[in-house]
Design an enzyme around this catalytic site. Structure first.
Site, PDB file in Angstrom:
ATOM      1  CD  GLU A   1      62.125  34.635 -67.035  1.00  0.00           C
ATOM      2  OE1 GLU A   1      63.040  33.943 -66.551  1.00  0.00           O
ATOM      3  OE2 GLU A   1      61.064  34.169 -67.457  1.00  0.00           O
TER       4      GLU A   1
ATOM      5  CD  GLU B   1      65.397  32.005 -70.299  1.00  0.00           C
ATOM      6  OE1 GLU B   1      65.681  32.663 -71.318  1.00  0.00           O
ATOM      7  OE2 GLU B   1      65.241  32.520 -69.181  1.00  0.00           O
TER       8      GLU B   1
END
Ligand code: NAD
Length: 714
Positions: free
Chosen positions: A105, A125
């Site tokens: 990210e 995730e």
């Protein structure tokens, strides 16, 4: 204090280097340092480009898991990554190592990305029950397109550089010859950008490729999830977040991501995954172990018994590069054992997981022998012969005679009293249980059974060995079945009783599989061999309840020779080409007749009742195990069940699950079962009863104990 990120200038290019050992977690300190540097750089007109790199062995490897407990500290992820993306001059991420979650990210908040070969990039995730919450759900679809972004986030598997380059996630891949290569290449890349007059290229300003087909795409993914991620919540929330990327402007999408991300973090599923994650980190903390206990070196391993388990265990060590000598009583069994190992490796070669040279290398690490003295050089010897006390004692006496001083002697017994086995040696302090699961080369779990006299350094060595051979090592104390099989006993008992009371094997297994168990218990028996459990019950007949219907369906199958998959039929038939299980009306009728003969009332338990009886019986036994100290922590039980018994991770394991149901509710059900079913099986564990009465939970009980018990290994 060293800064978590430092700033240096090389000509017109600013180099920001994150340095947060060991793996550059994106902690508060890193974020704060980045905020300082990127704020300062904004006002510096001499800077023409910025490189964001990491010292050490990897670019940012992920977020800081500790912040799950504290809440995200300031400055937040969005704030810092937006600041980076806002930069008026191009920002190049220099990637190397294992770039996961917040690492990816961060990289996609930069304007350009270069990576060294071998870098891996992933958004895993969901495997923690959360969603990429640092802008990943908004930026990734904009950067690589809707479908590839969904593949990456839903699949969780990291991408290699070639694939990442093809998808446009990377701008350039460079060969890697050593540390700092990524930084050097990124600096060169930044200079090219400056020379070309290239400005910033912000991911957030791009539109999502594939947005036109979004409605169909999301519908298709939701359909898939129902099949592939049954009972899960976070993947659906992930889709909602990505929908926001398609339908809303970036800022609003980011706000939506934040709301959804907070929601999944607090939800049961997220807590369940974190319970296991943190539990796994605690596995090596053994109360009472002296702080100076150091592992013994294990450079050579011996195995006794070249059967199903011995062969699989040998592979575990050969895979880890450790030479193994494997001894069996018969040449024929030795030959068969080695042939099976080779066949297993050949299967891996066929699947492209291994090449032919690696196969030979691994085979060369395994030396067969009929002679026990060949075990004289081994640092660790693991016995895996038939499950028979007299035989195991005889073998341990022989091992005591041939093993070198300090060698560790382990047994793979599933059920036998290891203290009794240790007692035949002159070195009981070197003996322990090493309970592998079948197939040993595949299954993650290793129960490490600490005997009354096991020396601390032997235990520490076993924990290290587990790590070396990539197993999850969980310490248990000696008792029948240790943690896993002991809790399996009442679980299976109820499954069999439900069948006796009129549920079909299929109904029982479906109830358990709908809950999320990888496989219903009766199908598991068919897979493992119905005779295996039956034979242990025959051996322990004098200890079993006075109940002719106890595990009677299994016994009936064994009497007919219907032992499961290996004989083509067991609880189910397997006579179709794919060896898929199909219901067997003959088995159902056979059990009905037997129930009538034994006078078992037919009541056709519902799916809910099947589930509650099986699971609550298992949890009740878990509470006993906890109170007796057979398991050190409730999370240890949960790890055993999720890594070795197919219990769904998203439910956190049986003890965590019990807490989510509420111990009072579990206890009330157990009382009801005591009143309505055979009372001898439904005595509530005292710990469970106490916790339920005081409105407590296993987690609370555990937390109180952990804070009051000092730990020497800290
Ligand atoms: P197996 O029958 O496949 O293999 C046993 C091997 O031991 C045979 O090759 C036999 O020749 C050899 N052997 C017998 N006596 C010997 C002796 N005196 N010296 C040397 N070798 C001898 O058995 P298995 O399924 O591999 O089980 C081995 C052990 O592992 C048992 O204690 C069992 O309870 C335990 N275990 C089995 C499983 C499973 O699923 N099979 C799972 C966990 C633990």
């Amino acid at each position: 204090m060293t800064q978590a990120a430092r700033l240096a200038m090389t000509g017109e290019i600013a180099l920001v280097t994150i340095d947060n050992p060991p793996v550059n977690t994106f902690s508060r300190d890193v974020r704060a340092a980045l905020k300082t540097h990127f704020t300062a750089l904004r006002g510096n007109p001499t800077v023409k480009a910025i490189v964001l790199a990491c010292a050490g062995r990897t670019f940012v490897s992920g977020g800081d898991m500790r912040e799950f407990e504290t809440g995200i500290l300031e400055p937040g992820y969005h704030e810092v990554l937006n600041l980076i993306e806002d930069s008026p001059v191009p920002v190049v991420a220099a990637l190397h190592g294992t770039v996961m979650g917040a690492g990816v990210e961060t990289a996609i908040a930069c304007h350009f990305r270069i990576a060294t070969e071998g870098t891996r990039l992933g958004l895993p995730e969901l495997s923690l029950g959360i969603i990429p919450g640092a802008g990943g759900t908004q930026r990734m679809p904009r950067l690589i397109g809707l479908a590839p972004a969904l593949d990456m986030m839903l699949g969780g598997r990291p991408l290699g550089t070639a694939q990442a380059l093809e998808l446009g996630l990377l701008d350039r891949v460079v060969a890697s010859e050593g540390a700092g290569d990524a930084t050097a290449a990124a600096l060169a890349f930044a200079e090219e950008l400056v020379a070309a007059g290239q400005g910033p290229r912000r991911t957030r300003e791009r539109s999502v490729a594939g947005a036109g087909q979004a409605t169909d795409e999301f519908a298709r993914r939701r359909g898939e999830l129902a099949r592939t991620m049954k009972n899960r919540n976070s993947p659906h929330v992930l889709l909602e977040a990505v929908e926001a990327a398609v339908r809303l402007p970036f800022e609003q999408g980011l706000a939506r991501e934040r709301t959804l991300s907070d929601q999944v973090e607090r939800a049961v599923e997220g807590r369940a995954f974190r319970h296991l994650f943190f539990g796994e980190r605690e596995l090596r903390r053994i109360p009472g172990l002296p702080a100076d206990a150091r592992p013994r070196p294990v450079a050579q391993v011996g195995i006794v018994g070249a059967g199903t388990m011995g062969g699989g265990i040998a592979m575990c060590f050969a895979n880890a590069g450790i030479p193994v000598t494997i001894v069996d009583a018969s040449q024929a069994n030795l030959d068969r054992g080695l042939a099976t190992i080779r066949k297993n490796y050949e299967r891996s070669v066929a699947r492209g997981k291994l090449d032919a040279a690696q196969l030979e290398e691994r085979m060369a690490r395994i030396t067969p022998s009929l002679d026990y003295t060949a075990l004289g050089g081994a640092d660790l010897i693991i016995e895996a012969v038939f499950e028979n006390m007299a035989l195991k004692k005889e073998i341990f006496a022989r091992l005591d005679a041939v093993a070198k001083p300090g060698a560790i002697l382990g047994t793979n017994t599933s059920t036998l009293d290891i203290d009794e086995i240790a007692a035949v040696t002159r070195r009981p302090e070197d003996v322990l249980g090493l309970h592998f699961f079948s197939p040993a080369n595949v299954m993650q779990l290793l129960e490490i059974v600490q005997c009354a006299k096991t020396a601390p350094d032997v235990l520490v060595t076993a924990l290290d060995v587990a790590k070396t051979i990539r197993k999850v090592g969980v310490v248990a104390k000696v008792c029948y079945g240790f943690i896993g099989n002991r809790m399996m006993d009442p679980y299976g008992r109820e499954a069999e009783r439900c069948v006796m009371e009129g549920a079909t094997p299929e109904e029982v297994d479906r109830a358990l599989e709908d809950f999320g168990m990888a496989m219903g218990i009766l199908a598991v028996y068919d897979m493992a061999g119905v005779d295996i459990g039956h034979l242990t019950r025959v051996e322990r007949a004098h200890l079993l309840p006075d109940d002719p219907s106890f595990y009677r369906p299994s016994a009936l199958l064994v009497e007919r020779g219907w032992l499961g998959q290996k004989s083509g039929r067991g609880y189910y038939r397997y006579d179709n080409p794919e060896r898929r299980r199909t219901p067997d009306p003959e088995v159902v009728a056979m059990i009905r007749d037997e129930a009538a003969r034994l006078g078992v009332p037919q009541r056709k338990p519902s799916a809910e009742e099947i589930r509650e009886r099986c699971l609550y019986a298992m949890i009740n036994e878990g509470a006993r195990i906890l109170e007796e100290g057979v398991a050190l922590r409730h999370a240890d039980i949960d790890i055993v069940y999720t890594s070795g018994y197919g219990f769904p991770r998203y439910r956190g394991g049986p003890m965590f699950y019990a807490d989510t149901v509420g111990l009072q509710a579990v206890c009330e059900k157990l009382h009801r079962f005591r009143e309505t079913l055979d009372p001898q099986y439904w005595q509530t564990a005292p710990l469970l009863e106490r916790l339920a009465r005081s409105g407590s939970s296993f987690a609370q009980w555990q937390a109180e104990r952990t804070t009051t018990e000092p730990n020497a290994q800290d």
